[in-house]
Design a protein around this motif. Structure first.
Motif, PDB file in Angstrom:
ATOM      1  N   SER A 159       6.227  23.412  -4.001  1.00  0.00           N
ATOM      2  CA  SER A 159       6.812  24.739  -4.142  1.00  0.00           C
ATOM      3  C   SER A 159       7.418  25.121  -2.801  1.00  0.00           C
ATOM      4  O   SER A 159       6.690  25.355  -1.831  1.00  0.00           O
ATOM      5  CB  SER A 159       5.740  25.762  -4.555  1.00  0.00           C
ATOM      6  OG  SER A 159       6.285  27.061  -4.592  1.00  0.00           O
ATOM      7  N   PRO A 195       4.758  18.656  -8.458  1.00  0.00           N
ATOM      8  CA  PRO A 195       5.907  19.149  -7.688  1.00  0.00           C
ATOM      9  C   PRO A 195       5.514  20.146  -6.610  1.00  0.00           C
ATOM     10  O   PRO A 195       4.577  20.939  -6.770  1.00  0.00           O
ATOM     11  CB  PRO A 195       6.781  19.823  -8.760  1.00  0.00           C
ATOM     12  CG  PRO A 195       6.438  19.111 -10.024  1.00  0.00           C
ATOM     13  CD  PRO A 195       4.966  18.799  -9.908  1.00  0.00           C
ATOM     14  N   LYS A 213       7.281  16.271 -19.028  1.00  0.00           N
ATOM     15  CA  LYS A 213       7.504  17.235 -17.947  1.00  0.00           C
ATOM     16  C   LYS A 213       6.167  17.624 -17.310  1.00  0.00           C
ATOM     17  O   LYS A 213       5.130  17.597 -17.947  1.00  0.00           O
ATOM     18  CB  LYS A 213       8.187  18.495 -18.490  1.00  0.00           C
ATOM     19  CG  LYS A 213       9.584  18.252 -19.030  1.00  0.00           C
ATOM     20  CD  LYS A 213      10.191  19.521 -19.601  1.00  0.00           C
ATOM     21  CE  LYS A 213       9.505  19.923 -20.905  1.00  0.00           C
ATOM     22  NZ  LYS A 213      10.175  21.077 -21.546  1.00  0.00           N
ATOM     23  N   ASN A 233       6.816  22.836 -15.141  1.00  0.00           N
ATOM     24  CA  ASN A 233       8.135  22.823 -15.788  1.00  0.00           C
ATOM     25  C   ASN A 233       8.033  22.986 -17.298  1.00  0.00           C
ATOM     26  O   ASN A 233       8.993  22.712 -18.020  1.00  0.00           O
ATOM     27  CB  ASN A 233       8.869  21.514 -15.459  1.00  0.00           C
ATOM     28  CG  ASN A 233       9.148  21.376 -13.977  1.00  0.00           C
ATOM     29  OD1 ASN A 233       9.409  22.368 -13.288  1.00  0.00           O
ATOM     30  ND2 ASN A 233       9.088  20.147 -13.472  1.00  0.00           N
ATOM     31  N   ASN A 238       1.470  16.245 -18.004  1.00  0.00           N
ATOM     32  CA  ASN A 238       1.203  16.462 -16.581  1.00  0.00           C
ATOM     33  C   ASN A 238       0.358  15.337 -15.995  1.00  0.00           C
ATOM     34  O   ASN A 238       0.665  14.799 -14.924  1.00  0.00           O
ATOM     35  CB  ASN A 238       0.500  17.815 -16.402  1.00  0.00           C
ATOM     36  CG  ASN A 238       0.525  18.296 -14.964  1.00  0.00           C
ATOM     37  OD1 ASN A 238       1.587  18.607 -14.433  1.00  0.00           O
ATOM     38  ND2 ASN A 238      -0.634  18.364 -14.343  1.00  0.00           N
TER      39      ASN A 238
END
Length: 712
Positions: free
Chosen positions: A570, A568, A458, A462, A469
């Motif tokens: 936002s 990711p 993940k 997360n 990462n």
């Protein structure tokens, strides 16, 4: 009474080990020089072999083929009645020297070996050649039989001599000899030499040409005379691009300059006689061996002396240099590689957009050359695009055939960068497509989870740890490299065109220095036109492109924070930025790079300098922290330099370990001794820093550290 002479200095685009092509280009230069009325011609350093032969200079074949090329020129009628000064390696008494060979009408006049080798930057001359150390000494050199059969000479003069013609005297320097203290042109001039030649292999670096011209002007100003500077031009097979810029200076002023041939009519003796200090020194000067030549550079009717008007040298700014140098390097590489264009993973960021603009600039140069009547460029274009009837008239249309780009997006990519990539590709004229690669990433994750007990990594946001990462970021970057190569091999196949594409890299010099890239990611490529250029200069270059090439979107690109877009989003917005990830700004990286490489600083001396330079924004403790962070990350990532894509050399602090920056790649990343030396200075420096209203002079006590070291 002086006489008029016509001189030619030649800038040639040679190719290392291409003896056939190099011979033809030398022939053409001699032909054009004679057509202009020249009776003396000088070409660039090692023009017969090409400068960048590297360890091929250790092979006997290289010297053999050089003599064969010289033999062809000696026999060629085009070389009659013109003194020719050529560059080639010569073995004398079982030692190989970098030489100038001067000949006239099937007779070799002098073989003059280089007397100062260059071993800094990308140069490694002492690996292949020895410097001639016998000043003002000339020996007999025994010629190969193939040359004796042509010239009738068994031996020729070899060494530090000058040519005494009927009407003037000519002396020679080779490249580095102009740059070193006590250059040969000084004692040569005092002994009556009037024309100095310099055959050079000087490669391009941003902001460098001005220095070379200053040296040329100074060489002819001190004691008068003509200084002829000939340089290589083009990519002859390496990371460097030889910048051309041949010129002729007369009595301290540039009178001819350009990229090809330059002619000048000169008068030296009156100028020299006015300099009384020069006359006194000349009266005491040591004598050079003179090789007497029964030939005059001036004709019997050349008694009129037209005035040589000095020129004001025009130098390009760094943005213009970037638009031209890497573009010409790419063109030479493309036309000689046998491939049909380039593939560029276009992210919409500053680096990849800069590469796209450089290719566009290349296409502009190509179209301009064809419009000017360059048939060789037209032939090369038609071969590249596989269309014998094609004549490009529009750079964007040509770019659509040569440059293929792709936005390799993921769920972590923003619409903003996707749109920028599309607009930049359209502005350049590239053939562009947007591709989602999430499916390929998911396939890798499925394989991993199936073999690791169905544990799925993940991102940090997360709940994942740092290893997860980084792995999830790296797999995106590495898959982009794999996909880029797959596309490069098959895009033209899908279009029914032959051959393939060269993959272009997009990492800049600062990111390489910091190691801020994934090993074997999309920065891994066939060649990289910006690998030696700083982020700061690339921003300036794009600003130039926005105006010169009419690309208005660049203004928005320049203010957007650089981001890898591997984590990711936002709410659809980027949260990851390069400078935050690196723990330093690009401007700070440039400072680190210049101090580390150019100034030769280790951690301690770098701290001592930056504690002054950055005193307006950082405390000594903050400076120490930044210096330590840089050297830790530099040491951790140094191994990545061994895999750098061959890149255009443009910056003096390039970390490329393959040619330019020879440092180890395995370090003790704690730097315990060096960092302790910094820490010893901090208490006193912090006290001084806190008294800044009085602006005290900060300083490092070097003796304390040296004393401590001596006890070990």
């Amino acid at each position: 009474m002086g006489r008029k002479v016509v001189l030619a200095t030649c800038v040639l685009n040679q190719w290392a080990m291409d003896f056939t092509g190099n011979l033809e280009r030398i022939r053409q230069s001699i032909k054009q020089a004679k057509e202009k009325g020249a009776r003396f011609r000088v070409g660039p350093e090692l023009e017969i072999t090409g400068y960048g032969c590297s360890d091929h200079f250790l092979e006997s074949d290289t010297t053999l083929h050089s003599w064969q090329v010289l033999a062809a020129l000696l026999k060629d009628p085009i070389c009659e009645d013109i003194v020719c000064d050529l560059g080639m390696p010569v073995m004398h008494k079982d030692v190989v020297y970098n030489c100038r060979v001067t000949f006239l009408n099937k007779k070799i006049l002098l073989v003059r070996p280089k007397m100062a080798m260059c071993d800094d930057g990308n140069y490694r001359e002492t690996r292949w050649f020895m410097a001639w150390a016998k000043e003002r000494i000339v020996e007999d050199h025994y010629l190969p039989r193939m040359i004796t059969d042509i010239t009738g000479q068994h031996t020729v003069p070899f060494g530090d001599g000058v040519l005494a013609l009927k009407d003037t005297c000519i002396g020679s320097e080779t490249c580095e000899e102009l740059w070193m203290p006590g250059s040969p042109h000084i004692p040569q001039g005092l002994d009556g030499v009037e024309i100095f030649t310099n055959a050079s292999g000087s490669y391009h670096e941003l902001r460098k040409l001005r220095t070379a011209y200053t040296l040329v002007e100074s060489a002819s100003m001190k004691s008068g005379g003509v200084y002829m500077y000939a340089n290589m031009r083009g990519c002859d097979g390496e990371r460097v691009y030889y910048s051309g810029g041949g010129c002729i200076a007369l009595n301290g002023e540039i009178v001819a300059m350009g990229n090809q041939f330059h002619l000048a009519e000169v008068d030296i003796r009156t100028y020299r006689n006015k300099i009384r200090s020069r006359s006194h020194a000349a009266a005491r000067a040591d004598v050079y061996p003179r090789i007497v030549v029964d030939f005059a550079l001036s004709g019997p009717q050349d008694v009129s002396l037209p005035v040589c008007e000095p020129l004001e040298p025009q130098f390009l700014n760094p943005e213009e240099e970037i638009s031209l140098g890497p573009a010409c390097w790419l063109w030479d590489y493309l036309r000689r590689s046998g491939q049909s264009g380039f593939f560029l993973p276009l992210s919409g960021g500053i680096d990849s957009c800069s590469v796209a603009m450089i290719v566009h600039s290349m296409c502009r140069i190509v179209v301009s050359s064809i419009e000017a009547g360059d048939q060789q460029v037209l032939t090369d274009v038609r071969k590249i695009v596989a269309d014998a009837a094609y004549t490009p008239t529009d750079p964007r249309e040509l770019c659509s055939r040569i440059l293929h780009t792709a936005y390799l997006g993921t769920v972590n990519s923003s619409e903003e960068t996707k749109k920028r990539a599309e607009v930049i590709a359209d502005s350049a004229g590239a053939s562009h497509r947007s591709v989602l690669i999430d499916g390929a990433i998911e396939a890798i994750l499925v394989i991993f989870t199936a073999t690791s007990g169905f544990v799925r990594p993940k991102f940090r946001v997360n709940g994942g740890e740092n290893r997860e990462n980084l792995a999830l970021q790296n797999i995106q970057a590495r898959l982009r490299m794999v996909i880029s190569y797959f596309f490069a091999q098959l895009i033209l196949w899908a279009k029914g065109r032959p051959s393939g594409l060269l993959v272009l890299g997009t990492s800049n010099v600062d990111e390489s220095l910091r190691g801020y890239f994934t090993k074997y990611d999309c920065s891994s490529a066939d060649i990289n036109p910006i690998g030696g250029i700083s982020k700061t200069d690339l921003k300036r270059f794009l600003g130039y492109c926005g105006k010169a090439f009419n690309v208005p979107i660049i203004e928005g690109l320049l203010i957007a924070p650089p981001t890898a877009e591997l984590e990711p989003l936002s709410n659809g917005l980027v949260t990851q930025t390069d400078e935050e990830d690196m723990g330093m700004t690009y401007a700070e990286l440039s400072d680190f790079g210049r101090l580390r490489k150019i100034a030769g600083c280790g951690p301690y001396s770098m701290f001592c300098k930056l504690v002054h330079t950055w005193s307006d924004k950082y405390s000594p403790t903050e400076v120490a922290g930044k210096v330590k962070h840089f050297f830790r990350t530099y040491a951790i990532n140094r191994h990545k330099m061994t895999t750098l894509t061959p890149a255009y050399h443009a910056e003096r602090y390039s970390p490329d370990d393959n040619r330019f920056d020879h440092r180890q790649f395995l370090y003790n990343t704690k730097w315990t001794w060096q960092f302790d030396a910094i820490d010893q200075q901090l208490p006193e420096l912090e006290k001084a820093y806190n008294k800044r209203p009085n602006k005290p002079e900060l300083g490092c006590d070097v003796s304390r550290v040296e004393d401590t070291r001596s006890k070990v």
